[in-house]
Design an enzyme around this catalytic site. Structure first.
Site, PDB file in Angstrom:
ATOM      1  N   GLY A 125     -37.160  13.821  27.146  1.00 31.85           N
ATOM      2  CA  GLY A 125     -38.541  14.316  27.203  1.00 31.85           C
ATOM      3  C   GLY A 125     -39.527  13.181  27.371  1.00 31.85           C
ATOM      4  O   GLY A 125     -39.329  12.086  26.840  1.00 31.85           O
TER       5      GLY A 125
ATOM      6  N   GLY B 108     -29.680  -4.183   2.337  1.00 32.30           N
ATOM      7  CA  GLY B 108     -30.428  -2.941   2.106  1.00 32.30           C
ATOM      8  C   GLY B 108     -29.479  -1.760   2.020  1.00 32.30           C
ATOM      9  O   GLY B 108     -28.321  -1.903   1.599  1.00 32.30           O
TER      10      GLY B 108
ATOM     11  N   ALA C 141     -34.108  10.773   6.560  1.00 31.74           N
ATOM     12  CA  ALA C 141     -33.953  12.110   7.134  1.00 31.74           C
ATOM     13  C   ALA C 141     -34.773  13.144   6.371  1.00 31.74           C
ATOM     14  O   ALA C 141     -35.462  13.982   6.977  1.00 31.74           O
ATOM     15  CB  ALA C 141     -32.476  12.494   7.119  1.00 31.74           C
TER      16      ALA C 141
ATOM     17  N   HIS D 249     -21.891  20.382 -21.444  1.00 32.30           N
ATOM     18  CA  HIS D 249     -20.966  19.302 -21.804  1.00 32.30           C
ATOM     19  C   HIS D 249     -19.583  19.649 -21.294  1.00 32.30           C
ATOM     20  O   HIS D 249     -19.180  20.797 -21.401  1.00 32.30           O
ATOM     21  CB  HIS D 249     -20.929  19.152 -23.336  1.00 32.30           C
ATOM     22  CG  HIS D 249     -19.887  18.178 -23.811  1.00 32.30           C
ATOM     23  ND1 HIS D 249     -20.061  16.821 -23.687  1.00 32.30           N
ATOM     24  CD2 HIS D 249     -18.658  18.378 -24.369  1.00 32.30           C
ATOM     25  CE1 HIS D 249     -18.982  16.211 -24.165  1.00 32.30           C
ATOM     26  NE2 HIS D 249     -18.114  17.123 -24.573  1.00 32.30           N
TER      27      HIS D 249
END
Ligand code: NAI
Length: 461
Positions: free
Chosen positions: A113, A182, A317, A441
């Site tokens: 596009g 990172g 995202a 638990h």
């Protein structure tokens, strides 16, 4: 009348979520994409890395299974099969998006596009045919690509981006140097060290995951070192040079120069917005590093919006998807209730890491007085059973009104549990509010209860 009320360029998590939401809101919508639906996240990012990390975890667990009474013979790594499994998952999910487009009546336009003028999107198909469509609104969601800074030798064969690594390889490397400690660096270091590859991480700042709570970055480096990974922090890579059987990465530290050898090098030092060749005519949206947008994701050109990695400071995202939904709501004059500034960060290393809101250093910097509740999970039953390594939870509240403002987790299922704190912050809940319901638990979640109790004690002292 225009061909469409909205054309979305890019079918990544931002674009496809926006297109589906627009169709639900009743807009006649199209989405343009030249590669596979799902974008970086689904095809070259979040999903494939998690598929590989799951496989490497199964391998490692099988190797250590005898310790818990399970004997497994002939444990090995079939790398092509691992990548084929990953491709099968991404292929299914990508086809699923196309299916969703069909059922929501979103027109899926295959091709690249571009925007030749206001209100027009040109779609260039694989065979070169160009078709123009008119649109009342255009939403740019073209994402990002790995950023390759001007480090000498970065163009040498054997220097890879995460895109290239995820294409797969016939056999395991003997060794890899990862530039950047990172998110991508942390996840690939986990994957390759699980599989027995000699891994070196070189990070320029003083710790791994420098944008998150200090304990998370140092915790990750400790966990990786325990797996045999060499981690250099405060080490700025200056040059990559060819060497016998691989590459040498040369870096500078405060103490002087250093180097690391790898059969290959992964460059994981961030991603940059991608909008090359998008504006082909006179009309060009204002842009710096990324496309400039206002708080409603409008660009400088009326009727053209941008969301996700191409325009956002935070490239994730779930941020792209939330921005896409909000942008469509604003185009449709509908309210959107999501707090777009409250972004959970998740790293799928082991134990998992997750953070949301402010950490104590950020609160201090902002002049907010806070208290921090902590639970070290050595005595948490589920943690003891699964033995993921040193695990903890830190939860932060304002000292004055006890409202929660952040949390940092390093533990199994951290990436799932962080949402509980995100919801609490978004809804203005206090530490006491989050203790109102009992926790089952045995669960990892019980540690959250303990961290909150510690927090409430400190708040009331
Ligand atoms: P990043 O920004 O997380 O980390 C890059 C690291 O490289 C930084 O710590 C930086 O200090 C370091 N660095 C920069 N130049 C350097 C040099 N010359 N020498 C040594 N170190 C240097 O970027 P990363 O890991 O490439 O990820 C890219 C994007 O993808 C991020 O926005 C990330 O959030 C996203 N992502 C998210 C995932 C998740 O949510 N689990 C998984 C993978 C990626």
């Amino acid at each position: 009348m225009s061909d469409f009320q909205l054309i979305v360029i890019g079918a990544g998590p931002g674009g496809y979520t926006a297109a589906l939401h627009a169709a639900k809101r009743g807009l006649k919508t199209a989405c343009v994409e030249y590669r596979e639906a799902g974008g970086t996240c689904l095809n070259r990012g979040c999903v494939p890395t998690k598929a590989l990390l799951h496989a490497s975890q199964v391998y490692k667990e099988a190797q250590n299974a005898a310790a818990i009474g399970v004997t497994v013979d002939g444990v090995g790594v079939d790398l092509p099969a691992m990548f084929a499994h990953k491709n099968q998952i991404t292929g299914k999910l990508s086809a699923g998006i196309e299916g969703l487009f069909k059922s929501a009546k979103v027109t899926y336009l295959r091709g690249r596009g571009s925007i030749p003028k206001e209100g027009v999107v040109a779609v260039t198909a694989a065979d070169g045919t160009v078709t123009e469509y008119t649109a009342d609104n255009i939403l740019i969601a073209t994402g990002s690509v790995p950023s390759m800074p001007p480090i000498k030798g970065l163009d040498l064969p054997g220097v890879l981006t995460s895109d290239e690594i995820l294409e797969g390889a016939e056999k395991l490397y003997d060794s890899i140097v990862i530039i950047g400690g990172g998110v991508i660096g942390g996840e690939f270091a986990t994957f390759y060290s699980d599989l027995g590859v000699k891994v070196t991480v070189v990070e320029a700042l003083d710790r791994m995951l420098p944008t998150l709570d200090k304990d998370l970055g140092t915790g990750l480096a400790m966990a990786l070192k325990k797996q045999g990974v060499s981690v250099f922090t405060g080490a700025m890579v200056k040059e990559i040079a060819p060497a016998e059987g691989g590459l040498t990465v040369n870096f500078e530290t405060a103490k002087g120069p250093g180097s690391a050898f790898g059969e290959v090098v992964l460059c994981a030092i961030g991603r940059k917005p991608y909008f090359d060749g998008l504006f082909t005519g006179e009309v060009k949206a204002e842009a710096g590093k990324g496309i400039t947008v206002n708080e409603k994701f409008a660009t400088s050109i009326p009727g053209i919006y941008a969301i996700g990695d191409v325009s956002s400071k935070i490239q994730l995202a779930h941020v792209a998807a939330a921005q896409g939904t909000a942008c469509v709501d604003w185009i449709c004059d509908k309210e959107n209730h999501m707090d777009l500034n409250l972004v959970p960060s998740c790293i799928y290393c082991r134990p998992e890491i997750a953070g949301v809101g402010m950490n104590d250093a950020q609160a201090k910097e902002a002049g907010i007085e806070v208290k921090v509740g902590k639970c070290v999970m050595g005595a948490n039953a589920r943690t003891m059973i699964e033995d993921p390594g040193r695990s903890f939870m830190k939860i932060i509240a304002r000292a004055d009104d006890h409202k929660l403002i952040g949390a940092s987790f390093m533990c199994s299922r951290a990436t799932d549990m962080i949402s509980e704190i995100a919801q609490a912050i978004a809804n203005g809940l206090t530490a006491e509010d989050l203790l109102a319901a009992m926790r089952p638990h045995p669960t990892f979640e019980e540690a959250m209860g303990e961290a909150l109790e510690d927090l409430v004690d400190k708040l009331n002292k």
